[in-house]
Design an enzyme around this catalytic site. Structure first.
Site, PDB file in Angstrom:
ATOM      1  N   GLY A 158       0.855  -1.192   0.000  1.00  0.00           N
ATOM      2  CA  GLY A 158       0.000   0.000   0.000  1.00  0.00           C
ATOM      3  C   GLY A 158       0.885   1.234   0.000  1.00  0.00           C
ATOM      4  N   ARG A 159       0.424   2.274   0.723  1.00  0.00           N
ATOM      5  CA  ARG A 159       1.177   3.542   0.745  1.00  0.00           C
ATOM      6  C   ARG A 159       2.597   3.333   1.277  1.00  0.00           C
ATOM      7  NH1 ARG A 159      -4.388   5.480   2.733  1.00  0.00           N
ATOM      8  NH2 ARG A 159      -3.877   3.906   4.277  1.00  0.00           N
ATOM      9  N   ARG A 180      -4.036  -8.668  -1.553  1.00  0.00           N
ATOM     10  CA  ARG A 180      -5.172  -9.448  -2.058  1.00  0.00           C
ATOM     11  C   ARG A 180      -5.427  -9.119  -3.530  1.00  0.00           C
ATOM     12  NH1 ARG A 180      -8.846  -7.717   2.880  1.00  0.00           N
ATOM     13  NH2 ARG A 180      -7.756  -5.828   2.264  1.00  0.00           N
ATOM     14  N   ILE A 235       7.172  -4.316  10.014  1.00  0.00           N
ATOM     15  CA  ILE A 235       6.930  -2.908  10.388  1.00  0.00           C
ATOM     16  C   ILE A 235       5.416  -2.648  10.382  1.00  0.00           C
ATOM     17  CG2 ILE A 235       7.129  -2.033   8.011  1.00  0.00           C
ATOM     18  CD1 ILE A 235       8.877  -0.210  10.831  1.00  0.00           C
ATOM     19  N   GLY A 236       4.619  -3.725  10.130  1.00  0.00           N
ATOM     20  CA  GLY A 236       3.154  -3.559  10.013  1.00  0.00           C
ATOM     21  C   GLY A 236       2.452  -3.716  11.343  1.00  0.00           C
ATOM     22  N   ARG A 237       2.050  -4.951  11.669  1.00  0.00           N
ATOM     23  CA  ARG A 237       1.414  -5.245  12.948  1.00  0.00           C
ATOM     24  C   ARG A 237       1.906  -6.598  13.454  1.00  0.00           C
ATOM     25  NH1 ARG A 237       0.464  -0.771  13.695  1.00  0.00           N
ATOM     26  NH2 ARG A 237      -1.508   0.307  13.975  1.00  0.00           N
ATOM     27  N   ASP A 261       9.582  -4.309  14.504  1.00  0.00           N
ATOM     28  CA  ASP A 261       9.215  -3.047  15.173  1.00  0.00           C
ATOM     29  C   ASP A 261       7.893  -3.207  15.912  1.00  0.00           C
ATOM     30  OD1 ASP A 261       9.424  -0.173  15.685  1.00  0.00           O
ATOM     31  OD2 ASP A 261       7.783   0.075  14.258  1.00  0.00           O
ATOM     32  N   GLU A 266       1.907  -5.830  22.574  1.00  0.00           N
ATOM     33  CA  GLU A 266       2.792  -4.743  23.011  1.00  0.00           C
ATOM     34  C   GLU A 266       2.333  -4.164  24.348  1.00  0.00           C
ATOM     35  OE1 GLU A 266       2.827  -2.034  19.692  1.00  0.00           O
ATOM     36  OE2 GLU A 266       3.754  -3.515  18.385  1.00  0.00           O
ATOM     37  N   HIS A 284       8.267  -0.343  18.558  1.00  0.00           N
ATOM     38  CA  HIS A 284       7.200   0.299  17.771  1.00  0.00           C
ATOM     39  C   HIS A 284       7.479   1.798  17.573  1.00  0.00           C
ATOM     40  CE1 HIS A 284       2.672  -0.015  16.613  1.00  0.00           C
ATOM     41  NE2 HIS A 284       3.282   0.916  15.905  1.00  0.00           N
TER      42      HIS A 284
HETATM   43  P1  NAP Z   1      -2.486   0.828   3.107  1.00  0.00           P
HETATM   44  O1  NAP Z   1      -2.085   1.881   2.125  1.00  0.00           O
HETATM   45  O2  NAP Z   1      -3.926   0.594   3.366  1.00  0.00           O
HETATM   46  O3  NAP Z   1      -1.786  -0.543   2.681  1.00  0.00           O
HETATM   47  C1  NAP Z   1      -2.124  -1.774   3.198  1.00  0.00           C
HETATM   48  C2  NAP Z   1      -1.832  -2.820   2.133  1.00  0.00           C
HETATM   49  O4  NAP Z   1      -2.018  -4.110   2.703  1.00  0.00           O
HETATM   50  C3  NAP Z   1      -2.745  -2.702   0.931  1.00  0.00           C
HETATM   51  O5  NAP Z   1      -1.974  -2.712  -0.239  1.00  0.00           O
HETATM   52  C4  NAP Z   1      -3.636  -3.937   1.003  1.00  0.00           C
HETATM   53  O6  NAP Z   1      -3.941  -4.415  -0.314  1.00  0.00           O
HETATM   54  C5  NAP Z   1      -2.748  -4.923   1.777  1.00  0.00           C
HETATM   55  N1  NAP Z   1      -3.563  -5.871   2.526  1.00  0.00           N
HETATM   56  C6  NAP Z   1      -4.551  -5.609   3.398  1.00  0.00           C
HETATM   57  N2  NAP Z   1      -5.094  -6.744   3.860  1.00  0.00           N
HETATM   58  C7  NAP Z   1      -4.431  -7.761   3.270  1.00  0.00           C
HETATM   59  C8  NAP Z   1      -4.529  -9.177   3.325  1.00  0.00           C
HETATM   60  N3  NAP Z   1      -5.444  -9.784   4.088  1.00  0.00           N
HETATM   61  N4  NAP Z   1      -3.684  -9.905   2.566  1.00  0.00           N
HETATM   62  C9  NAP Z   1      -2.768  -9.309   1.778  1.00  0.00           C
HETATM   63  N5  NAP Z   1      -2.619  -7.960   1.679  1.00  0.00           N
HETATM   64  C10 NAP Z   1      -3.444  -7.202   2.424  1.00  0.00           C
HETATM   65  O7  NAP Z   1      -1.848   1.142   4.532  1.00  0.00           O
HETATM   66  P2  NAP Z   1      -0.457   1.857   4.856  1.00  0.00           P
HETATM   67  O8  NAP Z   1      -0.668   3.302   5.059  1.00  0.00           O
HETATM   68  O9  NAP Z   1       0.575   1.397   3.884  1.00  0.00           O
HETATM   69  O10 NAP Z   1      -0.185   1.179   6.316  1.00  0.00           O
HETATM   70  C11 NAP Z   1      -0.042  -0.211   6.416  1.00  0.00           C
HETATM   71  C12 NAP Z   1       0.024  -0.675   7.839  1.00  0.00           C
HETATM   72  O11 NAP Z   1       1.276  -0.351   8.412  1.00  0.00           O
HETATM   73  C13 NAP Z   1      -0.978  -0.039   8.827  1.00  0.00           C
HETATM   74  O12 NAP Z   1      -2.247  -0.637   8.729  1.00  0.00           O
HETATM   75  C14 NAP Z   1      -0.327  -0.273  10.164  1.00  0.00           C
HETATM   76  O13 NAP Z   1      -0.759  -1.494  10.710  1.00  0.00           O
HETATM   77  C15 NAP Z   1       1.155  -0.359   9.834  1.00  0.00           C
HETATM   78  N6  NAP Z   1       1.902   0.784  10.380  1.00  0.00           N
HETATM   79  C16 NAP Z   1       2.885   0.552  11.309  1.00  0.00           C
HETATM   80  C17 NAP Z   1       3.615   1.634  11.797  1.00  0.00           C
HETATM   81  C18 NAP Z   1       4.701   1.423  12.805  1.00  0.00           C
HETATM   82  O14 NAP Z   1       4.967   2.343  13.565  1.00  0.00           O
HETATM   83  N7  NAP Z   1       5.361   0.279  12.821  1.00  0.00           N
HETATM   84  C19 NAP Z   1       3.335   2.920  11.383  1.00  0.00           C
HETATM   85  C20 NAP Z   1       2.341   3.112  10.444  1.00  0.00           C
HETATM   86  C21 NAP Z   1       1.644   2.031   9.932  1.00  0.00           C
HETATM   87  P3  NAP Z   1      -5.282  -5.257  -0.602  1.00  0.00           P
HETATM   88  O15 NAP Z   1      -6.413  -4.483   0.030  1.00  0.00           O
HETATM   89  O16 NAP Z   1      -5.343  -5.328  -2.092  1.00  0.00           O
HETATM   90  O17 NAP Z   1      -5.082  -6.592   0.009  1.00  0.00           O
HETATM   91  C1  8YV Z   2       1.579   4.694  15.782  1.00  0.00           C
HETATM   92  C2  8YV Z   2       1.129   3.043  13.879  1.00  0.00           C
HETATM   93  O1  8YV Z   2       2.661   4.458  16.617  1.00  0.00           O
HETATM   94  O2  8YV Z   2       0.051   4.556  12.433  1.00  0.00           O
HETATM   95  C3  8YV Z   2       0.114   3.398  12.866  1.00  0.00           C
HETATM   96  O3  8YV Z   2      -0.637   2.488  12.458  1.00  0.00           O
HETATM   97  O4  8YV Z   2       1.317   1.914  14.199  1.00  0.00           O
HETATM   98  C4  8YV Z   2       2.000   4.095  14.484  1.00  0.00           C
HETATM   99  O5  8YV Z   2       2.215   5.157  13.605  1.00  0.00           O
HETATM  100  C5  8YV Z   2       0.371   4.191  16.460  1.00  0.00           C
HETATM  101  O6  8YV Z   2      -0.743   4.226  15.657  1.00  0.00           O
HETATM  102  C6  8YV Z   2       0.098   5.006  17.707  1.00  0.00           C
HETATM  103  O7  8YV Z   2      -1.067   4.599  18.265  1.00  0.00           O
END
Ligand code: NAP
Ligand code: 8YV
Length: 327
Positions: A158-159, A180, A235-237, A261, A266, A284
């Site tokens: 995704g983004r 997906r 870096i996702g969940r 991360d 957590e 995280h």
């Molecule tokens: P996004 O643009 O919505 O991207 C999510 C991607 O995951 C989409 O391309 C989606 O494509 C795919 N996806 C969703 N469900 C799926 C499944 N069941 N199987 C395969 N692919 C799947 O979101 P983003 O802004 O990139 O953020 C992604 C995630 O990063 C967040 O939801 C969050 O959990 C995590 N995150 C972590 C941190 C951190 O601090 N570590 C910070 C920010 C975000 P399809 O819908 O086509 O499957």
């Molecule tokens: C934040 C994140 O630390 O944006 C997310 O999905 O995992 C992190 O950017 C978290 O959301 C803070 O609650």
């Protein structure tokens, strides 16, 4: 009444763990009502009667929504909103917003940093210098692993996944991905299954959201498909990984190393991961710079302001994008 006076009358519930800058802006704009944490058992009669919005850091469950009959909007801090019961919000016509885009580049930077730390062992090399080992024992040992010749697979293109891919292209590494659905206009090779992706690469970066559809998706079978030279970065969940299977794969050499991360429960990190010498661990911090957290806080509050002035959100989550403000 002016618009500003009207907003000052709108009660927004702000749990105590909420970020300072956002809480200050809410205080200056709305009628802020504090609560120790987002727990239905702590909701008072006054909250029940007056609260129309919640600023959420750690998640909002169905009971909390039910305890607030006038709730219109949950403004969630963060792009991932797996800790908010969006199905329940949808059923009750409650809008949910998140904070996409403003954190994308920061999280991608962190992902690449974590990948390099994991492969080149940089945190331990720094400890070697700081603890005097360099001076008394000599050079730090060569790293077992390298980024050179690696093939990277991104789970969740995704983004943030695309921002990571752009960085890795500049590193000269081939990238492919699994979602997906295939992303239109994206030239990286697409794999219809996570297993197919894991078989095709030796470096798997997960940036997929949490939730039922990804729960423990990275399991023993996927790690085995990644192989003995494999590096796994998350870096996702944390919920997307079977942590026991990951710890076993690291201990048994099923994969070579992991960089994490995020964790399933957590801030608790399984002892087996803490003990693994081939794991690089972060608490995280993907988006955790002052710059980016402030931008997330602003977007979270701007969603509240837009909803209660224009009657529309700036960044609704897809599941509630259709919800209309009443009145
Ligand atoms: P996004 O643009 O919505 O991207 C999510 C991607 O995951 C989409 O391309 C989606 O494509 C795919 N996806 C969703 N469900 C799926 C499944 N069941 N199987 C395969 N692919 C799947 O979101 P983003 O802004 O990139 O953020 C992604 C995630 O990063 C967040 O939801 C969050 O959990 C995590 N995150 C972590 C941190 C951190 O601090 N570590 C910070 C920010 C975000 P399809 O819908 O086509 O499957
Ligand atoms: C934040 C994140 O630390 O944006 C997310 O999905 O995992 C992190 O950017 C978290 O959301 C803070 O609650």
């Amino acid at each position: 009444m002016t618009g500003a006076e009207e907003l000052k009358a709108v009660a927004i519930l702000v749990p105590a763990d909420f970020t300072g800058h956002a809480a200050d802006r809410i205080e200056g704009t709305f009628r802020r009502i504090g609560i120790e944490r987002a727990d239905a058992a702590l909701v008072t009669d006054e909250m029940r009667r007056t609260v129309r919005g919640i600023a959420s850091f750690a998640g909002i469950n169905a009971a909390m929504m039910d305890a607030l009959p006038n709730l219109e909007l949950v403004a969630s801090f963060g792009v991932g909103y797996d800790s908010v019961d969006v199905g329940h919000a949808q059923a009750k016509n409650i809008m949910v917003t998140n904070t996409p885009d403003v954190l994308t580049e920061e999280v991608a930077d962190t992902a690449v940093g974590l990948l390099i730390n994991t492969v080149r062992d940089l945190p331990r090399a720094e400890t070697w210098l700081r603890d005097g080992s360099w001076a008394c024992k000599g050079n730090y040992p060569l790293s077992r692993l390298t980024l050179r010749t690696r093939r990277v697979g991104i789970f969740g293109m995704g983004r943030i996944g695309q921002a990571i891919a752009r960085r890795l292209e500049a590193f000269g590494l081939p990238v492919s991905y699994h979602n997906r659905r295939c992303v239109e206009g994206l030239s990286y090779p697409y794999h219809a299954t996570l297993k197919g992706l894991a078989e095709a690469v030796d470096t798997l970066i997960s940036v997929a959201p949490g939730g039922a559809s990804t729960q423990k998706a990275v399991n023993a079978e996927i790690l085995s498909a990644l192989g003995a030279k494999g590096v796994f970065i998350n870096i996702g969940r944390g919920s997307t990984v079977d942590e026991a299977a990951l710890a076993a794969a690291l201990a048994e050499g099923t994969i070579a190393a992991a960089g994490l991360d995020v964790f399933a429960s957590e801030p608790n990190v399984p002892q087996a991961l803490l003990d693994a010498p081939n794991a690089s661990l972060l608490p995280h911090v993907g988006s955790a710079s002052e710059h980016t957290r402030r931008a997330m806080a602003d977007l979270c509050v701007d969603n509240l302001i837009s909803w209660f002035t224009e009657r529309r959100p700036l960044t609704p989550v897809p599941e509630t994008a259709h919800v209309k403000a009443q009145g």
